[in-house]
Write a protein that holds these residues in place. Structure first.
Motif, mmCIF file in Angstrom:
data_model
loop_
_atom_site.group_PDB
_atom_site.id
_atom_site.type_symbol
_atom_site.label_atom_id
_atom_site.label_comp_id
_atom_site.label_asym_id
_atom_site.label_seq_id
_atom_site.Cartn_x
_atom_site.Cartn_y
_atom_site.Cartn_z
ATOM 1 N N PRO A 105 -8.486 5.314 -13.248
ATOM 2 C CA PRO A 105 -9.365 5.437 -12.247
ATOM 3 C C PRO A 105 -8.752 4.903 -11.037
ATOM 4 O O PRO A 105 -7.804 4.282 -10.804
ATOM 5 C CB PRO A 105 -10.525 4.527 -12.339
ATOM 6 C CG PRO A 105 -10.015 3.462 -13.318
ATOM 7 C CD PRO A 105 -8.867 4.227 -14.288
ATOM 8 N N ALA A 106 -9.008 5.721 -9.857
ATOM 9 C CA ALA A 106 -8.400 5.355 -8.503
ATOM 10 C C ALA A 106 -8.976 3.935 -8.046
ATOM 11 O O ALA A 106 -10.151 3.467 -8.371
ATOM 12 C CB ALA A 106 -8.748 6.478 -7.540
ATOM 13 N N ARG A 107 -8.025 3.176 -7.061
ATOM 14 C CA ARG A 107 -8.682 1.907 -6.300
ATOM 15 C C ARG A 107 -8.814 1.036 -7.547
ATOM 16 O O ARG A 107 -9.494 -0.071 -7.268
ATOM 17 C CB ARG A 107 -9.716 2.100 -5.625
ATOM 18 C CG ARG A 107 -9.989 3.146 -4.641
ATOM 19 C CD ARG A 107 -8.586 3.349 -3.571
ATOM 20 N NE ARG A 107 -8.854 4.281 -2.825
ATOM 21 C CZ ARG A 107 -8.614 5.918 -3.222
ATOM 22 N NH1 ARG A 107 -8.014 5.986 -4.036
ATOM 23 N NH2 ARG A 107 -8.943 6.739 -2.305
ATOM 24 N N GLN A 108 -8.120 0.876 -8.626
ATOM 25 C CA GLN A 108 -8.157 -0.012 -9.644
ATOM 26 C C GLN A 108 -6.427 -0.262 -9.990
ATOM 27 O O GLN A 108 -5.939 0.458 -10.586
ATOM 28 C CB GLN A 108 -8.722 0.450 -11.097
ATOM 29 C CG GLN A 108 -9.014 -0.659 -11.975
ATOM 30 C CD GLN A 108 -9.684 -0.142 -13.290
ATOM 31 O OE1 GLN A 108 -10.668 0.151 -13.058
ATOM 32 N NE2 GLN A 108 -9.275 -0.330 -14.350
ATOM 33 N N ALA A 109 -6.084 -1.590 -9.562
ATOM 34 C CA ALA A 109 -4.870 -1.750 -9.836
ATOM 35 C C ALA A 109 -4.427 -2.267 -11.192
ATOM 36 O O ALA A 109 -5.370 -2.820 -12.000
ATOM 37 C CB ALA A 109 -4.681 -3.365 -9.093
ATOM 38 N N GLY A 110 -3.363 -1.506 -11.618
ATOM 39 C CA GLY A 110 -2.956 -2.023 -13.083
ATOM 40 C C GLY A 110 -2.128 -3.194 -13.253
ATOM 41 O O GLY A 110 -1.628 -3.564 -12.106
ATOM 42 N N GLU A 111 -1.827 -3.542 -14.457
ATOM 43 C CA GLU A 111 -0.838 -4.660 -14.565
ATOM 44 C C GLU A 111 0.710 -4.386 -14.256
ATOM 45 O O GLU A 111 1.404 -5.268 -14.092
ATOM 46 C CB GLU A 111 -0.932 -5.106 -16.300
ATOM 47 C CG GLU A 111 -2.485 -5.895 -16.434
ATOM 48 C CD GLU A 111 -2.359 -6.352 -17.662
ATOM 49 O OE1 GLU A 111 -1.265 -6.070 -18.614
ATOM 50 O OE2 GLU A 111 -3.314 -6.724 -18.195
ATOM 51 N N GLN A 129 -6.052 -8.744 -10.224
ATOM 52 C CA GLN A 129 -7.442 -8.874 -9.181
ATOM 53 C C GLN A 129 -7.163 -8.964 -7.654
ATOM 54 O O GLN A 129 -7.583 -8.516 -6.818
ATOM 55 C CB GLN A 129 -8.387 -9.796 -9.544
ATOM 56 C CG GLN A 129 -9.857 -9.502 -9.087
ATOM 57 C CD GLN A 129 -10.557 -8.148 -9.202
ATOM 58 O OE1 GLN A 129 -10.441 -7.724 -10.547
ATOM 59 N NE2 GLN A 129 -10.858 -7.405 -8.144
ATOM 60 N N ARG A 130 -6.164 -9.933 -7.484
ATOM 61 C CA ARG A 130 -5.869 -10.163 -6.230
ATOM 62 C C ARG A 130 -5.212 -9.038 -5.457
ATOM 63 O O ARG A 130 -5.315 -8.739 -4.223
ATOM 64 C CB ARG A 130 -4.773 -11.513 -6.070
ATOM 65 C CG ARG A 130 -5.603 -12.872 -6.255
ATOM 66 C CD ARG A 130 -4.444 -14.038 -6.201
ATOM 67 N NE ARG A 130 -4.113 -13.977 -4.774
ATOM 68 C CZ ARG A 130 -3.063 -14.681 -4.261
ATOM 69 N NH1 ARG A 130 -2.133 -15.239 -5.291
ATOM 70 N NH2 ARG A 130 -2.611 -14.834 -2.983
ATOM 71 N N VAL A 131 -4.294 -8.322 -6.221
ATOM 72 C CA VAL A 131 -3.490 -7.155 -5.616
ATOM 73 C C VAL A 131 -4.914 -6.112 -5.465
ATOM 74 O O VAL A 131 -4.816 -5.472 -4.223
ATOM 75 C CB VAL A 131 -2.459 -6.549 -6.500
ATOM 76 C CG1 VAL A 131 -2.184 -4.959 -5.991
ATOM 77 C CG2 VAL A 131 -1.629 -7.511 -6.787
ATOM 78 N N GLU A 132 -5.665 -5.830 -6.091
ATOM 79 C CA GLU A 132 -6.737 -5.069 -5.970
ATOM 80 C C GLU A 132 -7.557 -5.527 -4.735
ATOM 81 O O GLU A 132 -7.938 -4.528 -3.903
ATOM 82 C CB GLU A 132 -7.549 -4.905 -7.206
ATOM 83 C CG GLU A 132 -8.478 -3.762 -7.235
ATOM 84 C CD GLU A 132 -9.276 -3.456 -8.579
ATOM 85 O OE1 GLU A 132 -10.505 -3.765 -8.738
ATOM 86 O OE2 GLU A 132 -8.475 -3.170 -9.566
#
Length: 248
Positions: free
Chosen positions: A146-152, A217-220
Motif C-alpha cells: 500500500p502507498a504511504r506505508q513505510a516498509g522496513e 513508524q517515525r519514517v512514516e
C-alpha cells in the motif's frame, strides 16, 4: 512485430522519451516559485561531507532530483523492470546517478529471496555508496503498495550503513494527480511550489526488532508531516487516494 512496436521497444525511443521528460521537469523547476523549508538540514550533511538517505513517498518525487545539492553526491534507486529504463534515462539527463535494483528488501530475511531480482545487490550497492560519502534517494513505500506505508527496507538500509534517514517532500500548486496505486503527481510549470525537509532519523546498528518498528513508524510519520506541510505552503489540503486524474 510491427514497425511501431519495434520503435516503442527501441533504446532510441526510450532515450528520446526520457529526454523529453527531463526537459519538462527542468521547466517545472525553472519556472516554479519554490519555498524551501529547513534546507539547512540537508545542507549541513553535504557541507560536512556526511551522506544520508533521502526518503520520499512513491509517485510524489518528480521534481526532487532538481534540488539535489551536488549531483555526484546523490544516487537514486531505480527499478530494473517496468518503467525503470525510462526513469534511469531521466536521471541521466538531469545529471543524477542511479543504482539499479528491484528495490530494498523488507528485511534481512528477504535478502536471499531477492538475489535473482536485484534486491540484495541494490542493498549492497547502496550501503557501499553511503560508505563512500554518496547520499542515496529512494522511496519508503514500494509497488504494488500500500502507498504511504513505510516498509522496513529503508530502516534496514539505515541500520546497516549507520547513516540517517531524512524525510523530504516537494510539490507544486498546479499539478495532475493520477488515479493509480501511488497517486502519481505530475507537477506543472509556472506554479507556486514547496520543498520541505524533515528531521533526521537515526537507526542503531544493533537495533532490536522493536526499535526497528519504532524507526519505521517515525519514517512514516515524518514523511506524512513534510508532505502535509508542503501542500499547505502551496495553499491546498493533501489530496486523498482514489482521487481521479485531474489537473488542479
Amino acid at each position: 512485430m510491427s514497425v511501431a512496436k519495434k520503435l516503442l521497444k527501441s533504446d532510441a525511443f526510450t532515450t528520446f522519451v526520457a529526454w523529453l521528460i527531463a526537459l519538462f521537469i527542468k521547466l517545472v523547476r525553472r519556472t516554479g516559485r519554490f519555498e524551501i523549508r529547513r534546507g539547512e538540514i540537508a545542507a549541513s550533511f553535504w557541507t560536512d561531507d556526511k551522506p544520508f538517505v533521502a526518503a520520499t513517498w512513491h509517485g510524489q518525487n518528480m521534481i526532487l532530483p532538481t534540488f539535489w545539492h551536488n549531483w555526484r553526491e546523490m544516487r537514486i534507486l531505480v527499478s530494473r523492470h517496468g518503467d525503470g529504463e525510462i526513469v534511469a534515462g531521466v536521471m541521466h539527463f538531469l545529471g543524477v546517478g542511479t543504482i539499479r535494483g528491484a528495490g530494498v528488501p523488507k528485511g534481512e530475511e528477504r535478502l536471499h529471496k531477492q538475489k535473482g531480482k536485484g534486491g540484495a545487490g541494490a542493498l549492497r550497492a547502496m550501503v557501499r555508496a553511503l560508505g563512500e560519502n554518496v547520499s542515496i534517494g529512494l522511496t519508503a513505500d514500494l509497488p504494488p503498495g500500500p502507498a504511504r506505508q513505510a516498509g522496513e527496507g529503508i530502516v534496514m538500509l539505515a541500520r546497516l550503513s549507520g547513516r540517517p534517514i531524512v524525510p523530504v517532500a516537494a510539490t507544486t500548486r498546479a499539478r495532475i494527480r493520477l488515479n493509480n496505486w501511488d497517486s502519481f503527481t505530475i507537477n506543472l510549470p509556472f506554479s507556486k511550489g514547496a520543498l520541505v525537509w524533515g528531521e533526521p532519523i537515526y537507526v542503531a546498528r544493533d537495533a532490536t526488532p522493536e526499535e526497528i518498528e519504532v524507526a519505521r513508524q517515525r519514517v512514516e510519520d515524518g514523511l506524512n508531516a513534510v508532505a502535509v506541510e508542503a501542500e499547505e505552503i502551496c495553499g491546498r489540503a493533501p489530496a486523498s487516494r482514489g482521487q481521479g486524474a485531474a489537473a488542479h
